[in-house]
Design an enzyme around this catalytic site. Structure first.
Site, PDB file in Angstrom:
ATOM      1  N   GLU A 273      37.002 -16.344 -36.530  1.00 50.67           N
ATOM      2  CA  GLU A 273      38.118 -15.452 -36.225  1.00 50.67           C
ATOM      3  C   GLU A 273      38.640 -14.865 -37.528  1.00 50.67           C
ATOM      4  OE1 GLU A 273      40.960 -16.065 -32.740  1.00 50.67           O
ATOM      5  OE2 GLU A 273      40.608 -18.105 -33.427  1.00 50.67           O
TER       6      GLU A 273
ATOM      7  N   ARG B  71      38.157 -12.336 -32.689  1.00 53.06           N
ATOM      8  CA  ARG B  71      36.865 -13.020 -32.789  1.00 53.06           C
ATOM      9  C   ARG B  71      35.899 -12.154 -33.589  1.00 53.06           C
ATOM     10  NH1 ARG B  71      34.738 -16.796 -28.944  1.00 53.06           N
ATOM     11  NH2 ARG B  71      32.900 -17.790 -29.865  1.00 53.06           N
TER      12      ARG B  71
ATOM     13  N   ARG C 136      31.138 -19.743 -20.527  1.00 48.21           N
ATOM     14  CA  ARG C 136      32.410 -20.456 -20.565  1.00 48.21           C
ATOM     15  C   ARG C 136      32.226 -21.751 -19.781  1.00 48.21           C
ATOM     16  NH1 ARG C 136      37.388 -18.146 -21.206  1.00 48.21           N
ATOM     17  NH2 ARG C 136      36.614 -16.123 -20.498  1.00 48.21           N
TER      18      ARG C 136
ATOM     19  N   ARG D  91      33.908  -9.441 -30.588  1.00 47.83           N
ATOM     20  CA  ARG D  91      33.506 -10.239 -29.431  1.00 47.83           C
ATOM     21  C   ARG D  91      32.727  -9.415 -28.426  1.00 47.83           C
ATOM     22  NH1 ARG D  91      37.501 -13.254 -26.654  1.00 47.83           N
ATOM     23  NH2 ARG D  91      36.271 -13.020 -24.766  1.00 47.83           N
TER      24      ARG D  91
ATOM     25  N   PHE E 195      34.252 -21.136 -37.650  1.00 49.37           N
ATOM     26  CA  PHE E 195      34.270 -22.414 -36.943  1.00 49.37           C
ATOM     27  C   PHE E 195      32.908 -22.833 -36.399  1.00 49.37           C
ATOM     28  CE2 PHE E 195      36.175 -19.244 -33.929  1.00 49.37           C
ATOM     29  CZ  PHE E 195      35.093 -19.111 -33.072  1.00 49.37           C
TER      30      PHE E 195
ATOM     31  N   LYS F 251      43.639 -22.909 -33.143  1.00 50.14           N
ATOM     32  CA  LYS F 251      43.394 -21.708 -32.340  1.00 50.14           C
ATOM     33  C   LYS F 251      44.292 -20.619 -32.896  1.00 50.14           C
ATOM     34  CE  LYS F 251      42.230 -18.949 -28.945  1.00 50.14           C
ATOM     35  NZ  LYS F 251      42.701 -17.739 -29.648  1.00 50.14           N
TER      36      LYS F 251
ATOM     37  N   GLU G 297      40.285 -28.050 -33.415  1.00 49.06           N
ATOM     38  CA  GLU G 297      40.435 -27.012 -34.426  1.00 49.06           C
ATOM     39  C   GLU G 297      41.594 -26.077 -34.097  1.00 49.06           C
ATOM     40  OE1 GLU G 297      35.553 -26.906 -34.702  1.00 49.06           O
ATOM     41  OE2 GLU G 297      36.662 -25.084 -34.194  1.00 49.06           O
TER      42      GLU G 297
ATOM     43  N   LYS H  22      40.415 -24.649 -24.773  1.00 49.71           N
ATOM     44  CA  LYS H  22      41.540 -24.206 -25.582  1.00 49.71           C
ATOM     45  C   LYS H  22      42.837 -24.751 -25.006  1.00 49.71           C
ATOM     46  CE  LYS H  22      41.667 -19.694 -23.261  1.00 49.71           C
ATOM     47  NZ  LYS H  22      41.518 -18.236 -23.423  1.00 49.71           N
TER      48      LYS H  22
END
Length: 507
Positions: free
Chosen positions: A260, A216, A366, A231, A295, A211, A209, A372
């Site tokens: 986003e 965010r 994470r 975020r 997303f 970026k 997708e 990314k």
């Protein structure tokens, strides 16, 4: 609980580098606390008071000339009540009113208590008592499984409430903490890879997708009620009416969306990140219009989707969001992924995010499920100092000292920062002026050539890589580092780690 008990524990935690010892000390403290004090207690330990912004700064707190109490008088509840009043003070005459509130609080505190409170209010406690250690302490104090405690914290977004439930409720109460429309959850985060091919090697078949260089957002809708969160889980609903309007028009009653937002220029290209962020700080709607790209979807009409594979969530997202979806494709083909990456770059975006198609949504974590990919590597680092410029930059604070987060304390205090390089590249005259005006507000000390700062300012740095170097404490140096912009939306605790930079070293 007396404030002195909290200060003593914080000193004990800060004096050891052992995660186990920190956990033990904090667990003992939490076990002694009254349940009603836990949210305030957690906020002070994290140097993030539960009241949010207090409207006070370094100069206002340190300029007070106060005779402190000789003996401990304040409870945690007393402090929390004062912070409630401080946060609610606004309007004409509020500066003088805040000063009066602070003077009274400082006079009731001992010198060591006031030192602790100042650092807690300014977000600069250096105890290494980060959220991960506190989660372990909650699990220890409550005798609950650490995994269950962590999931409850991620889904509630509130460590204080998680501690209260764990310590006062049943095991079933803790396990029942789940998604709740209207209550933001910690966002899932992405790792980094140099190429889409390398990312696909990590994820396998994936949704590749765009970026965006945007902000965010997490959006909650229940009927006609819509909430939009950053975020960091800050509520910005009243500042982004155009996003609220989009979500109200979606063919759904209840939904939680992840995405986003950014603003577009006249040609449909993305405007700079700083322009998008300017809307988040606006009290009224501006001419700059934001557009959302969603997303992921975490909940739809009574059905939680967190634990469903991404393939299921994307099918629901297509049905719910339609034209507001983030551009992307599902593939295991590196060439197809590279083509999409080139398309994203051609459209003016940062790159792509590669997401394992079979992975659940890991709130607050994470991992390797999301990766990314940017053509130029960017890292969020902390400014540790700035040198006075020379030549045409004389009189301006210029060359930045950059630090990466050191969560395990390999180079000092756990949760501290280790210097990894310097740069003055990418600094416009406007940024140089801003640095010179604002950096002294964060000053810890200075020499003739350098103003050293408390680790409070996050800056996004683009690099071409890293190389081994004995010049800096972290054993590496940044290659061709340049400033992309300051990240007002990120806290120092969200800065990238020395381990993430070290992973770029070859061999």
């Amino acid at each position: 609980m007396m404030l002195a008990e909290l200060v003593t524990t914080a000193d004990r935690v800060g004096a050891t580098s052992s995660r186990l010892d920190k956990t033990d000390a904090l667990a003992e403290l939490l076990a002694r606390a009254d349940p009603s004090e836990l949210p305030a207690l957690m906020g002070l330990l994290l140097a993030s008071p539960r009241q949010g912004r207090l409207g006070v700064g370094w100069r206002g707190l340190t300029a007070l000339d106060i005779t402190h109490a000789d003996d401990p008088l304040l409870s945690v509840g007393d402090v929390d009540a004062v912070l409630d009043v401080l946060a609610a003070t606004s309007g004409s005459g509020s500066a003088a009113a805040r000063t009066g509130i602070l003077v009274d609080l400082a006079a009731r505190a001992t010198a060591s208590e006031w030192d602790f409170l100042v650092r807690a209010m300014l977000g600069e406690l250096r105890t290494g008592a980060l959220s991960g250690v506190l989660l372990d302490a909650i699990a220890r104090a409550s005798d609950r499984p650490a995994a269950v405690v962590r999931r409850a914290a991620m889904l509630s977004g509130d460590l204080g409430e998680t501690a209260r439930i764990a310590l006062t409720g049943t095991a079933e109460d803790l396990e029942s903490v789940g998604l709740q429309v209207g209550r933001p959850v910690l966002p899932m985060l992405a790792a980094t890879a140099a190429t889409t091919t390398a990312a696909l090697e990590i994820t396998g078949e994936a949704s590749v997708e765009y970026k965006l260089d945007g902000a965010r957002i997490q959006v909650h809708r229940q009927g006609d009620d819509v909430g939009v969160y950053t975020r960091s889980l800050a509520d910005i609903t009243h500042r982004v009416p155009e996003l609220v309007e989009v979500v109200r028009a979606l063919p759904v009653n209840d939904v939680i969306l992840d995405g986003e937002t950014l603003s577009l220029d006249e040609d449909g290209g993305p405007r700079p990140f700083q322009e998008t962020m300017s809307r988040f700080g606006a009290e009224v709607s501006r001419d700059l219009v934001l557009r959302p790209w969603f997303f992921d979807v975490l909940h739809v009409d009574g059905r939680d989707l967190l634990d469903e594979p991404l393939s299921v969530r994307l099918a629901e997202l297509e049905r719910v969001a339609g034209d507001w979806r983030m551009p992307g494709l599902v593939t295991a083909d590196p060439e197809a992924a590279e083509r999409l990456s080139r398309d994203a770059l051609a459209a003016g975006h940062e790159g792509v995010v590669v997401k394992a198609i079979d992975a659940p949504y890991a709130a607050g974590r994470r991992g390797k499920s999301w990766v990314k990919v940017k053509p130029v590597l960017t890292f969020d680092l902390v400014v540790l100092g700035a040198e006075w410029g020379s030549g045409r930059r004389r009189g301006w604070l210029s060359n930045l000292h950059l630090g990466a987060r050191d969560p395990e304390g390999e180079f000092g205090d756990p949760g501290g920062f280790v210097m990894v390089g310097k740069t003055f590249k990418g600094l416009t005259d406007e940024l140089l002026k801003w640095q010179t005006e604002h950096f002294p507000e964060h000053e810890s000390h200075r020499t003739a050539s350098t103003v050293f700062l408390r680790p409070e300012i996050v800056v996004e740095i683009a690099i071409d890589g890293v190389q081994r170097s004995p010049r800096y404490p972290g054993g590496l140096a940044l290659r061709f580092a340049r400033v992309k912009g300051y990240r007002d939306d990120k806290s120092p605790g969200e800065a990238d780690t020395i381990q993430a930079l070290r992973a770029l070293l070859r061999g």
